[in-house]
Motif scaffolding. Structure first.
Motif, PDB file in Angstrom:
ATOM      1  N   THR A  57       0.837  -1.209   0.000  1.00  0.00           N
ATOM      2  CA  THR A  57       0.000   0.000   0.000  1.00  0.00           C
ATOM      3  C   THR A  57       0.866   1.250   0.000  1.00  0.00           C
ATOM      4  O   THR A  57       1.889   1.292   0.682  1.00  0.00           O
ATOM      5  N   GLY A  59       0.578   5.608   0.403  1.00  0.00           N
ATOM      6  CA  GLY A  59      -0.247   6.780   0.647  1.00  0.00           C
ATOM      7  C   GLY A  59       0.243   7.900  -0.263  1.00  0.00           C
ATOM      8  O   GLY A  59       0.194   7.780  -1.492  1.00  0.00           O
ATOM      9  N   MET A  60       0.789   8.967   0.358  1.00  0.00           N
ATOM     10  CA  MET A  60       1.330  10.069  -0.442  1.00  0.00           C
ATOM     11  C   MET A  60       2.793   9.825  -0.819  1.00  0.00           C
ATOM     12  O   MET A  60       3.412  10.682  -1.446  1.00  0.00           O
ATOM     13  N   GLY A  61       3.351   8.721  -0.360  1.00  0.00           N
ATOM     14  CA  GLY A  61       4.746   8.445  -0.698  1.00  0.00           C
ATOM     15  C   GLY A  61       5.709   9.443  -0.069  1.00  0.00           C
ATOM     16  O   GLY A  61       6.777   9.717  -0.615  1.00  0.00           O
ATOM     17  N   SER A  62       5.352   9.975   1.116  1.00  0.00           N
ATOM     18  CA  SER A  62       6.215  10.981   1.736  1.00  0.00           C
ATOM     19  C   SER A  62       7.205  10.371   2.723  1.00  0.00           C
ATOM     20  O   SER A  62       8.010  11.090   3.319  1.00  0.00           O
ATOM     21  N   ASN A  63       7.128   9.062   2.891  1.00  0.00           N
ATOM     22  CA  ASN A  63       8.073   8.423   3.812  1.00  0.00           C
ATOM     23  C   ASN A  63       8.724   7.195   3.194  1.00  0.00           C
ATOM     24  O   ASN A  63       9.199   6.323   3.897  1.00  0.00           O
ATOM     25  N   THR A 124      -0.923  10.746   4.312  1.00  0.00           N
ATOM     26  CA  THR A 124      -2.320  10.357   4.519  1.00  0.00           C
ATOM     27  C   THR A 124      -2.473   9.746   5.917  1.00  0.00           C
ATOM     28  O   THR A 124      -1.482   9.363   6.551  1.00  0.00           O
ATOM     29  N   ALA A 128       0.161   7.609   8.261  1.00  0.00           N
ATOM     30  CA  ALA A 128       0.392   8.046   9.652  1.00  0.00           C
ATOM     31  C   ALA A 128       0.132   6.894  10.621  1.00  0.00           C
ATOM     32  O   ALA A 128       0.835   6.739  11.625  1.00  0.00           O
ATOM     33  N   LYS A 130       0.502   3.698   9.962  1.00  0.00           N
ATOM     34  CA  LYS A 130       1.581   2.719   9.811  1.00  0.00           C
ATOM     35  C   LYS A 130       2.866   3.204  10.488  1.00  0.00           C
ATOM     36  O   LYS A 130       3.616   2.436  11.075  1.00  0.00           O
ATOM     37  N   ALA A 133       3.056   8.439  12.943  1.00  0.00           N
ATOM     38  CA  ALA A 133       3.608   9.750  12.607  1.00  0.00           C
ATOM     39  C   ALA A 133       3.416  10.723  13.763  1.00  0.00           C
ATOM     40  O   ALA A 133       2.421  10.649  14.491  1.00  0.00           O
ATOM     41  N   GLY A 134       4.360  11.617  13.900  1.00  0.00           N
ATOM     42  CA  GLY A 134       4.260  12.584  14.985  1.00  0.00           C
ATOM     43  C   GLY A 134       5.260  13.705  14.877  1.00  0.00           C
ATOM     44  O   GLY A 134       6.226  13.628  14.114  1.00  0.00           O
ATOM     45  N   ARG A 169       7.619   5.859  15.946  1.00  0.00           N
ATOM     46  CA  ARG A 169       7.566   5.682  14.477  1.00  0.00           C
ATOM     47  C   ARG A 169       7.363   4.231  14.065  1.00  0.00           C
ATOM     48  O   ARG A 169       7.869   3.789  13.032  1.00  0.00           O
ATOM     49  N   PHE A 179      -4.779  -0.345   6.263  1.00  0.00           N
ATOM     50  CA  PHE A 179      -5.668   0.468   7.099  1.00  0.00           C
ATOM     51  C   PHE A 179      -6.674   1.165   6.192  1.00  0.00           C
ATOM     52  O   PHE A 179      -6.292   1.696   5.135  1.00  0.00           O
ATOM     53  N   ARG A 206       8.247  24.772  11.089  1.00  0.00           N
ATOM     54  CA  ARG A 206       8.723  23.732  10.164  1.00  0.00           C
ATOM     55  C   ARG A 206       9.402  24.362   8.945  1.00  0.00           C
ATOM     56  O   ARG A 206      10.462  23.933   8.507  1.00  0.00           O
TER      57      ARG A 206
END
Ligand SMILES: Cc1cc2nc3c(=O)[nH]c(=O)nc-3n(C[C@H](O)[C@H](O)[C@H](O)COP(=O)(O)OP(=O)(O)OC[C@H]3O[C@@H](n4cnc5c(N)ncnc54)[C@H](O)[C@@H]3O)c2cc1C
Length: 296
Positions: A57, A59-63, A124, A128, A130, A133-134, A169, A179, A206
């Protein structure tokens, strides 16, 4: 491939270049990308697909760092059918395809606090959940009550936050699942203005400290117990270090960056080089936070 795939209502795309879908803008193709129309469609797909078909799966591919040879099998991407978000009494329910920032702003509009940190995480809800995220002293587990998830055989299950066994994490669920929905506590009421101000403060902070407008995957390594990964990287000369088209950010040296021409191999090689330096010079073994996916 089409012959072995179930007849779904959602959309398949073939040989889909993943670099188009991830923040790093590198990586090879997925054999198949599947965007299910809704939950029933996803369940139908999982029940009917060949049992040995690989499923992953995104999501946004940000990680994620997708390696250059891409991903075998089917990449599931939750989109419109999974992006509903609403408040019901003292709970906030969000589909796993909802953007974290949309959840944060919806909560803010309703005068519900506790979600401000999510406004600054570029993924997404699925990602988060999975990654637990924090940031800014909050993690997804702090506000989560339960999730709905589908296992790879298509069984829909509900897990309480305790069952997900979260740590820094990391989601401790041993079973592989997708999910699909999360239920959060929405009982901390505050004036919306106060909540928006907190979000603005986090966003400004940030922007000031991280290279948010670059092709990156966020924090490369997890912070070791009692230490900051960026300080260790800095100590071994990692800040600004480059290899091929990849470099460690000058602004925040735990961020790896694709300067425009990097391959996934450039990024991973540079990350490993610095990881080895930290180990040989400081005796600390850094762990990747970014999920490296696909054949090395
Ligand atoms: C500029 C920048 C800043 C960042 N700052 C932070 C930060 O402050 N704190 C933080 O924690 N992270 C941060 N990140 C990392 C990243 O945004 C988060 O980890 C985010 O939660 C990942 O969500 P995603 O949808 O992009 O997941 P992806 O990157 O697409 O996937 C991440 C992992 O989750 C899995 N996954 C995705 N969706 C699902 C699903 N529905 N079901 C099961 N598994 C799924 C994927 O298989 C993969 O293993 C940052 C990234 C960037 C680029």
């Amino acid at each position: 491939m089409l012959d072995i795939l179930p007849q779904v209502r959602g959309r398949y795309t073939f040989d889909d270049l993943l670099s188009k879908h991830v923040w790093f803008r590198v990586g090879g193709a997925a054999d198949v990308m599947f965007r299910p129309a809704d939950l029933d469609d996803l369940i139908f797909f999982l029940k009917e697909k060949p049992s040995d078909l690989e499923v992953l799966t995104l999501g946004m591919g940000s990680n994620v760092l997708i390696r250059d040879k891409g991903l075998k099998g089917v990449v599931v991407r939750l989109a419109r059918g999974f992006a509903e978000c609403y408040i019901q009494e003292d709970k906030l329910i969000a589909g796993a395809g909802t953007l974290d920032r949309n959840v944060a702003f919806m909560a803010a509009k309703a005068g519900i606090s506790g979600f401000e940190f999510l406004a600054t995480i570029p993924g997404t809800i699925g990602g988060a959940l999975k990654m637990n995220a924090g940031c800014y002293d909050s993690e997804i587990k702090d506000i989560l009550l339960w999730v709905k998830a589908v296992d790879l055989q298509g069984n829909l299950k509900t897990y309480t936050v305790e069952e997900l066994n979260y740590s820094y994490r990391k989601c401790g669920l041993t079973e592989r699942v997708i999910f699909v929905e999360a239920c959060f506590k929405a009982s901390e009421h505050k004036p919306a203005k106060e909540i928006y101000e907190k979000i603005e403060k986090f966003l400004a902070q940030r922007e000031l400290t991280q290279p948010t407008r670059t092709k990156t995957g966020g924090s490369t390594f997890k912070n070791p117990e009692g230490k900051k990964a960026w300080e260790l990287i800095d100590q071994v000369g990692g800040r600004g270090l480059s290899f091929g088209g990849a470099c460690f950010s000058e602004k925040h040296c735990n961020f790896l960056i694709n300067t425009g021409t990097a391959t996934a191999a450039d990024i991973e090689t540079l990350g490993e080089l610095v990881r080895q330096r930290v180990f040989s010079q400081l005796g600390i073994e850094l762990q990747w936070e970014i999920m490296r996916l696909g054949e090395a």
